[in-house]
Design a protein around this motif. Structure first.
Motif, mmCIF file in Angstrom:
data_model
loop_
_atom_site.group_PDB
_atom_site.id
_atom_site.type_symbol
_atom_site.label_atom_id
_atom_site.label_comp_id
_atom_site.label_asym_id
_atom_site.label_seq_id
_atom_site.Cartn_x
_atom_site.Cartn_y
_atom_site.Cartn_z
ATOM 1 N N GLU A 72 0.812 -1.225 0.000
ATOM 2 C CA GLU A 72 0.000 0.000 0.000
ATOM 3 C C GLU A 72 0.845 1.274 0.000
ATOM 4 O O GLU A 72 0.336 2.354 -0.296
ATOM 5 C CB GLU A 72 -0.940 0.010 1.206
ATOM 6 C CG GLU A 72 -0.236 -0.005 2.543
ATOM 7 C CD GLU A 72 -1.198 -0.083 3.711
ATOM 8 O OE1 GLU A 72 -0.738 0.082 4.857
ATOM 9 O OE2 GLU A 72 -2.397 -0.306 3.476
ATOM 10 N N PHE A 73 2.130 1.147 0.324
ATOM 11 C CA PHE A 73 3.011 2.315 0.274
ATOM 12 C C PHE A 73 3.525 2.581 -1.141
ATOM 13 O O PHE A 73 4.074 3.640 -1.422
ATOM 14 C CB PHE A 73 4.197 2.135 1.232
ATOM 15 C CG PHE A 73 3.801 2.103 2.681
ATOM 16 C CD1 PHE A 73 3.405 3.265 3.342
ATOM 17 C CD2 PHE A 73 3.795 0.906 3.378
ATOM 18 C CE1 PHE A 73 3.016 3.230 4.668
ATOM 19 C CE2 PHE A 73 3.414 0.863 4.712
ATOM 20 C CZ PHE A 73 3.030 2.026 5.355
ATOM 21 N N LYS A 74 3.333 1.593 -2.032
ATOM 22 C CA LYS A 74 3.809 1.743 -3.404
ATOM 23 C C LYS A 74 2.679 1.775 -4.427
ATOM 24 O O LYS A 74 2.824 2.338 -5.511
ATOM 25 C CB LYS A 74 4.775 0.601 -3.742
ATOM 26 C CG LYS A 74 6.063 0.637 -2.932
ATOM 27 C CD LYS A 74 6.992 -0.497 -3.343
ATOM 28 C CE LYS A 74 8.301 -0.448 -2.571
ATOM 29 N NZ LYS A 74 9.206 -1.554 -2.952
ATOM 30 N N VAL A 75 1.543 1.128 -4.099
ATOM 31 C CA VAL A 75 0.395 1.082 -5.015
ATOM 32 C C VAL A 75 -0.867 1.454 -4.248
ATOM 33 O O VAL A 75 -1.173 0.843 -3.226
ATOM 34 C CB VAL A 75 0.229 -0.319 -5.648
ATOM 35 C CG1 VAL A 75 -1.016 -0.361 -6.529
ATOM 36 C CG2 VAL A 75 1.465 -0.710 -6.459
ATOM 37 N N ASP A 76 -1.565 2.469 -4.730
ATOM 38 C CA ASP A 76 -2.868 2.832 -4.150
ATOM 39 C C ASP A 76 -3.936 1.954 -4.778
ATOM 40 O O ASP A 76 -3.977 1.803 -6.001
ATOM 41 C CB ASP A 76 -3.198 4.302 -4.414
ATOM 42 C CG ASP A 76 -2.289 5.252 -3.675
ATOM 43 O OD1 ASP A 76 -1.903 4.930 -2.539
ATOM 44 O OD2 ASP A 76 -1.945 6.309 -4.242
#
Length: 397
Positions: A72-76
């Protein structure tokens, strides 16, 4: 400070999920904003849907929560339904908002291709999603329950499957395995149950090895499947199907597996399509758009002989890997890589412990092919979720 490019990925099927996961690994921190849009909060394994549809496995075994796959820190992740694509404005309209993009990946999946056959869209069910297979499973069980209340209506125990490609063959194999259980549960004479598999082409599994097709048809016939090959469905009604030769088969259940076309949103957006698919360039881009990539059922890729590759999970997965590479290359100003499909083998299940397949030049059938199908399933699970997902979903057959 310049704004980082925005990548929007539509659809969490094979192509969309693999693109997202590869971008997680390839992109540096803050090199791009990546957003994955899907109408469900899970990814489902399409090649497994025939089993829960027939009731030989649980629907949950065919789904994987997206939150367990992506970082979740790289892909929303945005759970929403795509309503419209506006390539001229670089915008995607969702049912509850709008997303702007610099790069777009379209992996929205396909829709049933009915070839204009009257009544199919209205009266036939399709194996296309977790919800659809739940519906089919419950419907099949309901037919047995209804028959016990209305024993004169023998058509309730007649099941018609339109299409003898991979989806149709795999489903009738599972259904034939399930019927004895249902007959025992509802105290129904198995002789009253009829499964028809109807195919307009001259052979089942068109394009597949004839020796293996013969093996599959013989095995499924022994399980109780009646094949009607080189026989087109002319019309589907609430009472059954009208087939070539003006024969009418009364049936309480009609399931259509006869074809897939691209998503209607592509035509609506103004893209040039063939059966709803975009004929992509060698880098998987939509013609005329250097910033729009297309994967899976929405894409049309030609083989060296100039014919379209069938839209399989295998090709969509490889497209996802290639698409991610080319997105990163586009952002960094590097050379793009042409997409080249590598056929790692094809296996079709025929029910529990039985399958046919070709891996390289080697033909497989029976338990050996069934084991190979399990290996293929496990390999995909490992690709998207590593060993923990393989362990969790290890019961996939």
């Amino acid at each position: 400070m310049s704004r980082v490019p925005r990548i929007v990925i539509l659809g969490a099927g094979y192509g969309g999920v693999v693109t997202s996961l590869r971008l997680q690994k390839l992109l540096n921190y803050n090199e791009a904003d990546v957003t994955l849009v899907n109408k469900h909060d899970y990814h489902y394994i399409t090649t497994h849907l025939h089993m829960p549809a027939a009731g030989t496995d649980k629907p949950d075994n065919a789904r994987v929560n997206i939150s367990s796959l992506i970082d979740e820190f790289k892909v929303d992740f945005v759970k929403s339904t795509v309503v419209q694509i506006r390539p001229g404005e670089k915008k995607v309209i969702l049912e509850d908002g709008t997303l702007s993009y610099d790069y777009l990946v379209i992996g929205l999946g396909g829709e049933p291709e009915t070839f204009g056959i009257p009544g199919l869209k209205e009266y036939a069910m399709t194996i296309r999603s977790i919800n659809s297979v739940r519906h089919i499973r419950e419907h099949i069980e309901y037919q047995f329950a209804r028959f016990k209340q209305e024993p004169d209506r023998k058509e309730l125990l007649t099941f018609v499957v339109g299409g003898a490609g991979f989806s149709g063959i795999e489903f009738v194999g599972e259904l034939a395995d399930r019927i004895p259980e249902l007959c025992k549960e509802f105290d129904v004479d198995p002789a009253l149950v009829h499964i028809y598999n109807i195919e307009a082409a001259p052979t089942a599994l068109p394009g597949f090895d004839p020796e293996l097709v013969e093996y599959a048809m013989r095995l499924l016939t022994d399980k109780g499947v009646t094949f009607k090959i080189a026989t087109a469905i002319k019309e589907c009604t609430p009472e059954g199907v009208l087939i070539a030769g003006d024969e009418f088969i009364k049936a309480g259940t009609v399931i259509w597996t006869g074809g897939i076309r691209g998503n209607h949103l592509l035509e609506d957006a103004g893209f040039e399509t063939m059966r709803g698919r975009i004929k992509v360039d060698e880098f998987l881009r939509a013609p005329g758009y250097d910033n729009i990539f297309v994967t899976g059922d929405c894409s049309l890729v030609m083989n060296p002989e100039g014919r379209p590759y069938p839209p399989t999970a295998q090709i969509a997965t490889q497209q996802g890997e290639n698409c991610a590479f080319n997105l990163v290359a586009s952002i960094r100003g590097n050379a793009l890589k042409e997409f080249a499909f590598v056929n790692r083998g094809t296996v079709a299940s025929l029910g529990k412990g039985e399958a046919i397949g070709i891996v390289g030049t080697k033909k497989m059938k029976g338990g050996t092919a069934a084991l190979m199908k399990k290996v293929i399933d496990m390999r995909y699970l490992y690709t998207i979720g590593g060993l923990p997902l393989v362990v969790r979903k290890g019961k996939l057959r």
